[in-house]
Scaffold this active site. Structure first.
Site, PDB file in Angstrom:
ATOM      1  N   HIS A  53     143.246 -21.696  54.983  1.00 32.69           N
ATOM      2  CA  HIS A  53     142.687 -20.709  55.905  1.00 32.69           C
ATOM      3  C   HIS A  53     142.043 -19.584  55.101  1.00 32.69           C
ATOM      4  CE1 HIS A  53     145.269 -21.760  59.692  1.00 32.69           C
ATOM      5  NE2 HIS A  53     144.901 -22.840  59.029  1.00 32.69           N
ATOM      6  N   GLU A  55     142.360 -16.331  55.155  1.00 31.81           N
ATOM      7  CA  GLU A  55     143.272 -15.308  54.633  1.00 31.81           C
ATOM      8  C   GLU A  55     144.073 -15.824  53.442  1.00 31.81           C
ATOM      9  OE1 GLU A  55     143.013 -14.635  59.170  1.00 31.81           O
ATOM     10  OE2 GLU A  55     143.027 -16.329  57.796  1.00 31.81           O
ATOM     11  N   CYS A  83     146.616 -16.166  62.125  1.00 35.26           N
ATOM     12  CA  CYS A  83     147.541 -17.133  62.716  1.00 35.26           C
ATOM     13  C   CYS A  83     148.941 -16.886  62.147  1.00 35.26           C
ATOM     14  CB  CYS A  83     147.082 -18.559  62.408  1.00 35.26           C
ATOM     15  SG  CYS A  83     147.381 -19.065  60.702  1.00 35.26           S
ATOM     16  N   CYS A  86     149.105 -17.430  58.282  1.00 36.79           N
ATOM     17  CA  CYS A  86     148.411 -16.387  57.527  1.00 36.79           C
ATOM     18  C   CYS A  86     149.146 -15.056  57.622  1.00 36.79           C
ATOM     19  CB  CYS A  86     146.975 -16.248  58.027  1.00 36.79           C
ATOM     20  SG  CYS A  86     145.971 -17.698  57.618  1.00 36.79           S
TER      21      CYS A  86
END
Length: 156
Positions: A53, A55, A83, A86
């Site tokens: 992801h 992040e 999310c 993250c």
């Protein structure tokens, strides 16, 4: 445009550009002392890595650049509300602040729905969709005991 807006725009620009380069619509930048030190975009499908992801990729890059796992003194600007994975990584990295653009409801509306994870985390283990079972704690605990007794450990 104020400084915070410039950093958020950088994250948004990453999210837009990433769509044209085989990734999802997510971007993030990490800032320390008024300068972008790391960038990350969503590369889940491009790298076949479900943890890639934006992040997490930005955190990995910031840790590499700074030579530390402790990102205290840094802020993350992300194109979307983080999310659960993250958010966990952000806490573990000790980032000081999170700024986000799109909400988790916005993400859900285009097919990125993390609400099932939030719902699962609120349930006791025995009621979760994913079966989670303890196994061999009597042996596994030895590593924790060894760690607890280690005099030169680096705490994190």
């Amino acid at each position: 445009m104020c400084e915070k807006d410039k950093f958020m725009q950088a994250a948004i620009d990453l999210s837009l550009d990433n769509i044209d380069h085989g990734g999802g619509p997510f971007g993030a930048v990490i800032v320390k002392e008024g300068k972008i030190i790391a960038r990350g975009a969503n590369r889940v499908t491009a790298s076949n890595d479900p943890t890639a992801h934006a992040e997490v990729n930005a955190i990995r890059e910031a840790a590499r650049v700074l030579g530390t796992f402790d990102l205290s003194g840094c802020e993350i600007y992300t194109s979307c509300e983080p999310c659960p994975m993250c958010l966990g990584a952000i806490y573990w990295a000790h980032l000081d602040r999170v700024y986000y653009g799109n909400t988790k409801a916005d993400a859900k509306a285009i097919g990125f729905d993390d609400s099932f994870i939030y719902d699962e985390l609120a349930l006791p283990l025995e009621k979760r969709h994913l079966t989670i079972l303890p196994l061999m704690r009597d042996r596994a605990i030895k590593a924790f005991e060894k760690w607890a007794d280690k005099s030169d450990k680096i705490e994190y």
